[in-house]
Design an enzyme around this catalytic site. Structure first.
Site, PDB file in Angstrom:
ATOM      1  N   GLU A 191       0.832  -1.207   0.000  1.00 24.64           N
ATOM      2  CA  GLU A 191       0.000   0.000   0.000  1.00 24.64           C
ATOM      3  C   GLU A 191       0.870   1.262   0.000  1.00 24.64           C
ATOM      4  O   GLU A 191       0.810   2.095   0.898  1.00 24.64           O
ATOM      5  CB  GLU A 191      -0.960  -0.006   1.188  1.00 24.64           C
ATOM      6  CG  GLU A 191      -2.011  -1.098   1.101  1.00 24.64           C
ATOM      7  CD  GLU A 191      -3.104  -0.979   2.166  1.00 24.64           C
ATOM      8  OE1 GLU A 191      -4.200  -1.504   1.943  1.00 24.64           O
ATOM      9  OE2 GLU A 191      -2.833  -0.357   3.229  1.00 24.64           O
ATOM     10  N   GLU A 230      -6.339  -6.920  -1.732  1.00 28.59           N
ATOM     11  CA  GLU A 230      -6.814  -6.845  -0.344  1.00 28.59           C
ATOM     12  C   GLU A 230      -8.265  -6.422  -0.333  1.00 28.59           C
ATOM     13  O   GLU A 230      -8.631  -5.384  -0.898  1.00 28.59           O
ATOM     14  CB  GLU A 230      -6.020  -5.820   0.473  1.00 28.59           C
ATOM     15  CG  GLU A 230      -4.736  -6.310   1.048  1.00 28.59           C
ATOM     16  CD  GLU A 230      -4.212  -5.383   2.144  1.00 28.59           C
ATOM     17  OE1 GLU A 230      -5.048  -4.780   2.868  1.00 28.59           O
ATOM     18  OE2 GLU A 230      -2.994  -5.262   2.257  1.00 28.59           O
TER      19      GLU A 230
END
Length: 362
Positions: A156, A261
């Site tokens: 991320e 995710e």
């Protein structure tokens, strides 16, 4: 003669065509070793089940595993633990996505702190440290016959690598750091004669297009897969917006796009001592926080991804259930209501696991 020539031309075209990579379905099982060492029990049909084997049994093909540089709050998510997880994944017949956080603890869409050992280094030295560490990890795994099929260079990475919580990105510096990781993966794959696909991963679809445009302008191009996180709690986009973003990214960059995710709660009922991270603020009215609602959400988000041309869906932390040593930064586990296992029925597998069989497109 014309037929032979035509046949040879077709064979040549086929040989030069890009390989068709599989759809990726699975989960991040980075907690599994710790939970089971501490007494957690996962069940299917009332019997104990290995979560890696469960992925395979339910139609999946991928286990995602994180690695921290030098974790100090846990004995897990280090290289030794990663080796153990990859062995379990490969024994279950799964591919592996290795997720480098490049931190001693969580790196995510809100923060990108450097490992303590690299914090005082200048950019050139940090880039070298990142390269050498990545190469060391992958070479070590290769020597043990544990080369992952995919690697994330960062987790991320919305923020600049090693920038803490600073929002502004110095793309000259950020590109130097990311490209150091990309080079290390390519070098290790070549040395081991094992193909490794590289993923760059951004949290929430609304952040992805500006980030990848800036990355391309800065010279970050040698990767194979775009990874996205999508959580109702933190994203401004509806499910349809996720699909639109996937379609545009795929067209703009010619890369596979994977929802790497996501998660959804099967209950929001409070548990004593736990502060569940995904609560009422994570609920889409179309999908109640029930086992059936969780399953329907995952089926539908998977169909949206596939319809948009996405190449897979990976669930986050379905294995993070309570155990004798379960801890998070805020105390007891705060994810139990979003796992694949029912806390009210002896941690029996929930219907959500069947999303990995979803291949239809609406």
């Amino acid at each position: 003669m014309k037929r032979i020539t035509a046949t040879l031309a077709l064979l040549s075209l086929a040989a030069s065509a890009p390989a068709q990579h599989p759809l990726y379905f699975g989960a991040d099982l980075s907690f599994a070793n710790e939970m089971q060492d501490c007494g957690a029990q996962f069940r299917l049909g009332g019997k104990s089940v290995d979560p890696f084997a469960l992925i395979k049994r339910k139609g999946g093909n991928l286990a995602r595993i994180r690695i921290w540089n030098n974790p100090t709050r846990t004995h897990y998510s280090n290289l030794a633990d990663v080796e153990r997880s990859i062995r379990r994944a490969k024994a279950a017949g799964l591919q592996v996505l290795l997720d480098f956080h490049y931190s001693d603890d969580w790196a995510d869409g809100d923060k990108q702190y450097p490992p303590a050992a690299w914090a005082g280094l200048d950019t050139a030295a940090q880039a070298k440290a990142l390269h050498d560490y990545t190469r060391y990890v992958l070479d070590t795994l290769a020597a043990a016959g544990l080369t992952p099929e995919l690697v994330q260079v960062g987790n991320e990475i919305n923020h600049e690598l090693f920038s803490g919580t600073r929002v502004e990105i110095d793309w000259t510096r950020n590109a130097a750091l990311i490209n150091a990781g990309l080079r290390a993966v390519r070098e290790s794959a070549a040395a081991a004669h094992k193909p490794i696909r590289i993923m760059l991963h951004i949290a929430q679809p609304e952040n992805a297009e500006p980030w990848f445009a800036a990355a391309a302008k800065a010279g970050v191009t040698d990767y194979d897969v775009i990874g996205l996180s999508y959580y109702k709690k933190w994203s401004k986009e509806p499910m349809s917006g996720l699909g639109d973003t996937i379609a545009r990214l795929s067209k703009a960059y010619g890369k596979d796009v994977v929802l790497v995710e996501t998660a959804y709660p099967y209950t929001v009922k409070a548990t004593p001592g736990a502060n569940n991270l995904l609560g009422e603020d994570s609920i889409d009215p179309a999908y109640p926080a029930t086992p059936q609602g969780q399953a329907a959400y995952m089926k539908d988000v998977t169909r949206v991804v596939l319809k948009a041309g996405g190449r897979g869906v990976v669930y986050w932390a379905p294995d993070w259930i309570p155990s004798s040593c379960t801890k998070s930064a805020g105390g007891p586990v705060n994810w139990e209501n979003a796992t694949w296992f029912d806390r009210d029925h002896a941690w029996e597998a929930l219907p959500v696991v069947d999303f990995m069989r979803e291949r239809s497109v609406p």
